[in-house]
Write a protein that holds these residues in place. Structure first.
Motif, PDB file in Angstrom:
ATOM      1  N   THR A 102       0.801  -1.226   0.000  1.00 17.83           N
ATOM      2  CA  THR A 102       0.000   0.000   0.000  1.00 17.83           C
ATOM      3  C   THR A 102       0.834   1.276   0.000  1.00 17.83           C
ATOM      4  OG1 THR A 102      -0.173  -0.144   2.423  1.00 17.83           O
ATOM      5  CG2 THR A 102      -1.956  -1.120   1.131  1.00 17.83           C
ATOM      6  N   GLN A 149       0.033   3.404  -3.477  1.00 18.51           N
ATOM      7  CA  GLN A 149      -1.034   4.393  -3.366  1.00 18.51           C
ATOM      8  C   GLN A 149      -0.752   5.596  -4.262  1.00 18.51           C
ATOM      9  OE1 GLN A 149      -2.485   5.413   0.547  1.00 18.51           O
ATOM     10  NE2 GLN A 149      -3.105   7.461  -0.111  1.00 18.51           N
ATOM     11  N   TYR A 174      -4.704   2.319  -5.774  1.00 16.42           N
ATOM     12  CA  TYR A 174      -3.368   1.714  -5.730  1.00 16.42           C
ATOM     13  C   TYR A 174      -3.051   1.240  -7.155  1.00 16.42           C
ATOM     14  CZ  TYR A 174      -4.450   1.616  -0.731  1.00 16.42           C
ATOM     15  OH  TYR A 174      -4.807   1.951   0.550  1.00 16.42           O
TER      16      TYR A 174
END
Length: 581
Positions: free
Chosen positions: A262, A266, A287
């Motif tokens: 993540t 992102q 993402y």
């Protein structure tokens, strides 16, 4: 039980004001209509196949080849709930896709009513069981309709959301993108659903590393299928952990090196749009394959801080539902208010065809401001307008007609917007404008007499307290008796529509009430309460002098503060022990 609940979900007023409340609760009509067709897929020769019924909704303005969206119901739901309550038929009309709604029809093993069997091993592998039946339904639809092979999409709620993830893993060579709502990671067990019936819920989850391993063992195609994960952070049936694990495993399996977690992947975090009435602090996070805006997403998340309670009495009030938006309904495990899943999901699907193409189609109109929009009587109405975009032409001019709106008269009116692209494809969309009187009373002043248990069933009260043994009016949270009591009668009084009180609302007892049975400006001759002696004391219905006595009547109620007793008011401020006849 999964359903719209997984493994068990639960869980005379002025006419103008009443009309306003009803209008704000009614679904907005779609700008065009389509046709629903019913089919049945016969049992197939592979293992664990069964006959499956399914329905196909085809908009009138469809262009071919058309995108296909398959939507899977949850437990205790059917495909009719999907078609009627989820706002997807209106989205199909607006965006021009064919909607497919399978019904599980029949099933094996121990499970709640109409649950998809995502936790059974024989239903989550390519070539067998329910996941293969869904694939075959998709192929059957393609045999009857011209479907764009690069734009086959699948979504679902709860057990349907879990089966959406199963389909995305087992048949990533077929589906272009998937969007599970309140779903579960691939390979999870039934224990990953909270069965406690309490909030917050509790469940057991596989480790993310095991989910990754299970996915990799099943995959036989390299296509990195994009996934949108939709989750209420307050869901007590399918917990947010399920969404987090789904996101993290998907990034590891399909993300590019250095962008498979993540932090690196992102690309953006924005407020969810569009939404109806309340966004519930919803955040839309993308993402992407290289962590930058504008590139293809591996995973997107829609996380909202949504409420637990829902308007439908068949629901479990555990924060577990589909959000239908302006064209949705308050059905079983579906709500109208919140980030509009149909529009948000379609935006995601439209950006993630298998080959990245953007086909020609009808312009998409986006209304600026609320729909419905409320305007006070005798004020000026200003149309906030609308925008339109077309895949081929980009921004398209919108023509608006709000000439029907009359702010001098209470009622419901329509603004109509239209946009036409260079290929003469025209889209029409309506905005409802509700003119209301802000000085009109909002209370209905209706009354209903029934047992505590019947009040719960009718949605006027709810079960609570230790082991849910007590009944509380949903307007003022006053205890009116045992939740299992089917023999005593208790009168409740409605204030604003849907809110019921153990006492007559002030607006209904002082001459300003409406036309309900409790209206006319006169309070009922007798009203009663079943509550603890301490609460009677706090409310002024009793006083303490070495024991509890009723105010006015001076009847002895007992010496223990926590004991429940009945107290009735036979005249204003005069209370006696017992119940009204």
């Amino acid at each position: 039980m999964i359903t719209g609940s997984f493994i068990s979900l639960r869980v005379g007023t002025a006419l103008s004001t009443f009309m306003l409340s009803a209008l704000l609760m009614a679904p907005a009509a779609p700008s065009s209509a389509g046709q629903t067709y019913s089919y049945s897929l016969p049992q197939q020769p592979y293992s664990q196949s069964r006959t499956r019924d399914y329905k196909v909704y085809v908009p009138d303005n469809i262009t071919t080849p058309a995108p296909m969206v398959m939507a899977l119901h949850g437990c205790k739901q059917t495909n009719n709930d999907v078609l009627n309550d989820w706002g997807l038929t209106a989205a199909a009309d607006t965006y021009g896709f064919i909607l497919v709604a399978p019904f599980i029809t029949s099933y094996d093993g121990l499970r709640n009513e109409n649950c998809w069997g995502f936790w059974f091993d024989h239903h989550r592998h390519e070539g067998a069981g329910e996941t293969e039946d869904l694939h075959q339904i998709g192929l059957a639809v393609e045999a009857n309709y011209a479907i764009d092979p690069n734009r086959r999409f699948i979504t679902g709620l709860s057990s349907g959301g879990a089966m959406t993830i199963v389909a995305a893993v087992t048949h990533n060579e077929y589906w272009a993108a998937a969007a599970p709502a309140a779903g579960l990671p691939y390979g999870e067990d039934a224990g990953s659903v909270s069965l406690s019936g309490q909030c917050p819920g509790s469940a057991n989850f596989h480790s993310v590393s095991r989910v990754i391993s299970d996915m990799q063992s099943e995959l036989d195609d390299s296509y990195p299928i994009p996934l949108m994960v939709l989750q209420n952070e307050n869901d007590c049936t399918v917990l947010k952990t399920a969404a987090d694990n789904t996101r993290d495993a998907h990034l590891k399996v399909f993300g590019t090196p250095s962008f498979d977690h993540t932090t690196a992947a992102q690309a953006s975090s924005t407020a969810c749009a569009p939404y109806y009435q309340n966004n519930y602090s919803c955040q839309h996070i993308r993402y992407t394959e290289d962590g930058t805006v504008g590139t293809r997403s591996v995973v997107e998340t829609i996380y909202l801080d949504g409420p637990l309670s829902t308007p439908n009495t068949q629901d479990t009030n555990h924060g577990h539902y589909w959000v239908g938006g302006a064209n949705g309904n308050n059905g079983k495990w579906s709500v109208k208010v919140g980030p509009s899943y149909p529009d948000i999901i379609w935006d995601f699907f439209d950006r993630h065809s298998r080959d990245g193409s953007q086909p020609e189609g009808f312009p998409v109109i986006t209304l600026i401001g609320d729909n419905p929009m409320t305007v006070a009587i005798n004020t000026t109405f200003t149309d906030p307008g609308a925008t339109a975009d077309d895949a081929e032409d980009g921004s398209v001019t919108v023509t608006a007609d709000c000439s029907a709106v009359d702010t001098s008269t209470v009622g419901s009116y329509t603004c109509t917007y239209s946009a036409t692209d260079s290929d003469s494809n025209t889209t029409v969309k309506d905005r409802e404008v509700v003119v209301y009187d802000p000085n009109a009373p909002t209370e209905t002043c209706e009354q209903a007499t029934a047992s505590p248990n019947a009040h719960i069933s009718a949605g006027r009260a709810y079960a609570g307290g230790a082991y849910n043994y007590r009944t509380f009016a949903n307007g003022d949270n006053v205890d009116i008796g045992a939740s299992y009591d089917t023999w005593n009668s208790v009168t409740l009084y409605e204030g604003d529509p849907g809110l019921w009180y153990a006492s007559v609302p002030t607006a209904c007892s002082g001459g300003g009430g409406g036309g309900g049975n409790g209206g006319g400006g006169e309070p009922p001759v007798c009203q009663d309460w079943n509550d603890t002696n301490l609460n009677h004391d706090n409310a002024g219905r009793a006083y303490y002098t070495g024991g509890y006595y009723s105010t006015g009547g001076d009847d002895f109620l007992g010496s223990v503060s926590g004991v429940y007793t009945w107290v009735k008011e036979t005249s204003e401020g005069f209370y006696e022990a017992g119940q009204c006849n």
